[in-house]
Design a protein around this motif. Structure first.
Motif, PDB file in Angstrom:
ATOM      1  N   LEU A  56       0.828  -1.091  -0.453  1.00  0.00           N
ATOM      2  CA  LEU A  56       0.087  -0.140   0.106  1.00  0.00           C
ATOM      3  C   LEU A  56       0.914   1.979  -0.033  1.00  0.00           C
ATOM      4  CD1 LEU A  56      -2.702   0.792  -0.382  1.00  0.00           C
ATOM      5  CD2 LEU A  56      -3.387   0.683   2.364  1.00  0.00           C
ATOM      6  N   ALA A  57       2.726   1.562   0.570  1.00  0.00           N
ATOM      7  CA  ALA A  57       3.162   2.266   0.625  1.00  0.00           C
ATOM      8  C   ALA A  57       3.396   3.067  -0.755  1.00  0.00           C
ATOM      9  CB  ALA A  57       4.055   2.018   1.238  1.00  0.00           C
ATOM     10  N   SER A  58       3.352   1.592  -1.466  1.00  0.00           N
ATOM     11  CA  SER A  58       4.031   2.220  -2.947  1.00  0.00           C
ATOM     12  C   SER A  58       2.916   2.783  -3.660  1.00  0.00           C
ATOM     13  CB  SER A  58       4.583   0.682  -3.604  1.00  0.00           C
ATOM     14  OG  SER A  58       5.453   0.552  -3.016  1.00  0.00           O
ATOM     15  N   TYR A  59       1.521   2.214  -3.105  1.00  0.00           N
ATOM     16  CA  TYR A  59       0.394   2.908  -4.140  1.00  0.00           C
ATOM     17  C   TYR A  59       0.674   4.533  -3.938  1.00  0.00           C
ATOM     18  CZ  TYR A  59      -4.356   3.773  -5.272  1.00  0.00           C
ATOM     19  OH  TYR A  59      -5.446   4.265  -5.332  1.00  0.00           O
ATOM     20  N   ILE A  60       0.245   4.536  -2.244  1.00  0.00           N
ATOM     21  CA  ILE A  60      -0.064   6.395  -2.306  1.00  0.00           C
ATOM     22  C   ILE A  60       1.045   6.971  -2.261  1.00  0.00           C
ATOM     23  CG2 ILE A  60       0.315   7.283   0.453  1.00  0.00           C
ATOM     24  CD1 ILE A  60      -2.017   5.385  -0.109  1.00  0.00           C
ATOM     25  N   ALA A  61       2.312   6.510  -2.429  1.00  0.00           N
ATOM     26  CA  ALA A  61       3.566   7.078  -2.857  1.00  0.00           C
ATOM     27  C   ALA A  61       3.366   7.288  -4.378  1.00  0.00           C
ATOM     28  CB  ALA A  61       5.022   6.858  -2.965  1.00  0.00           C
ATOM     29  N   THR A  62       3.054   6.607  -4.974  1.00  0.00           N
ATOM     30  CA  THR A  62       2.999   7.281  -6.441  1.00  0.00           C
ATOM     31  C   THR A  62       1.830   7.911  -6.275  1.00  0.00           C
ATOM     32  OG1 THR A  62       3.840   5.038  -7.665  1.00  0.00           O
ATOM     33  CG2 THR A  62       1.812   5.839  -8.790  1.00  0.00           C
ATOM     34  N   LEU A  63       0.492   7.889  -6.060  1.00  0.00           N
ATOM     35  CA  LEU A  63      -1.083   8.393  -5.887  1.00  0.00           C
ATOM     36  C   LEU A  63      -0.968   9.720  -5.836  1.00  0.00           C
ATOM     37  CD1 LEU A  63      -4.093   8.429  -6.297  1.00  0.00           C
ATOM     38  CD2 LEU A  63      -4.332   7.534  -4.486  1.00  0.00           C
TER      39      LEU A  63
END
Length: 278
Positions: A56-63
């Motif tokens: 989820l951290a990767s998704y949030i960082a990109t979003l």
């Protein structure tokens, strides 16, 4: 521990909270921490959640184009079966790079969770009797733990010997101990627990327990009549009976041996205890 966090003041927290809930995560609490990364200290707004957070951290960082953080069971470093492991967070940067940083060391022998030097804003913790206590323990915490089971005091002693007294017992509690009149060079604090029938005595770095009737007789042997009577006066009826029997036994033993019984007689007069049957 299941955490998901974002760089502080970079994303609206209400929007994030809704995003998590829409994706099946339940937010239990929120906190703010700082983590030491290869790019320096970074402050995060962290959500303690229930649910699956891996990736989820990767998704949030990109979003949101921010530094994001995640933590959970997938970031335990070491063998849990060895009862000593590290708990880490995964930091993901907007450029896609990431790093895993240990922020807690967990001691499964003593159930102690100690922050590492890589994190700020979290407290060490200790699990005792199924309850999690923030460290250092307050004097009230210690008395509460003692009320659960005096056996847990040995666990606290061991933790203090390994991690240091000041990290296990609060500075306020230590200061209180230092303000108490010293006896034979040892700092003391005494707590009477009438419900369990025991006395908790903090003596310097040691924690000692005694049953109340024994403690009362020791006070009388030292001539501390008023202190002994104060304990007796506040005791429940059943405990008063036990104290009375212990005091009578002490009186007859000292009388037979020829030792001074003056303090015992004075105590019994105040407590209206008859030493000789009519």
């Amino acid at each position: 521990m299941a955490w998901i966090g974002v760089e502080k003041n970079k994303v609206d927290v209400d929007r994030l909270r809704k995003l998590f809930e829409d994706n099946g995560l339940r937010v239990r609490s929120e906190l703010e921490i700082e983590v030491k990364t290869s790019r320096g200290w970074i402050a995060f707004h962290v959500f303690d959640v229930t649910g699956f957070v891996e990736g989820l951290a990767s998704y949030i960082a990109t979003l949101y184009n921010v530094v994001a953080l995640e933590a959970g069971k997938h970031l335990i470093l070491g063998e849990v079966s060895a009862k000593l492991w590290d708990e880490a967070v995964k930091i993901v940067f907007p450029d896609g790079k990431s790093e895993t940083i240990a922020i807690f060391t967990f001691d499964g022998f003593l159930d102690v969770r100690m922050p590492t030097g890589n994190v700020r804003g979290v407290k060490p913790q200790m699990v005792i009797g199924g309850k999690t206590y923030d460290l250092p323990l307050s004097l009230e915490d210690i008395v509460e733990i003692y009320g659960i089971s005096k056996d847990y005091l040995e666990k606290i002693e061991k933790a203090a010997s390994i991690y240091g007294l000041s990290r296990i017992i609060s500075s306020d509690a230590i200061k209180e101990l230092r303000n108490i009149k010293k006896k034979e060079g040892i700092e003391r604090k005494v707590e009477i627990d009438y419900e369990s029938g025991y006395v908790l005595i903090l003596e310097g770095r040691k924690i000692v327990t005694k049953n109340i009737e024994r403690y009362v007789t020791e006070l009388l042997e030292e001539g501390r009549v008023e202190e002994a009577y104060g304990i007796y006066e506040n005791a429940p009826q059943e405990l008063k009976k036990d104290i009375t029997e212990a005091v009578k036994d002490l009186y007859y033993l000292r009388k037979i041996s020829g030792a001074d019984t003056n303090s015992i007689v004075r105590f019994c007069e105040k407590a209206n205890i008859k030493l000789v049957e009519d």
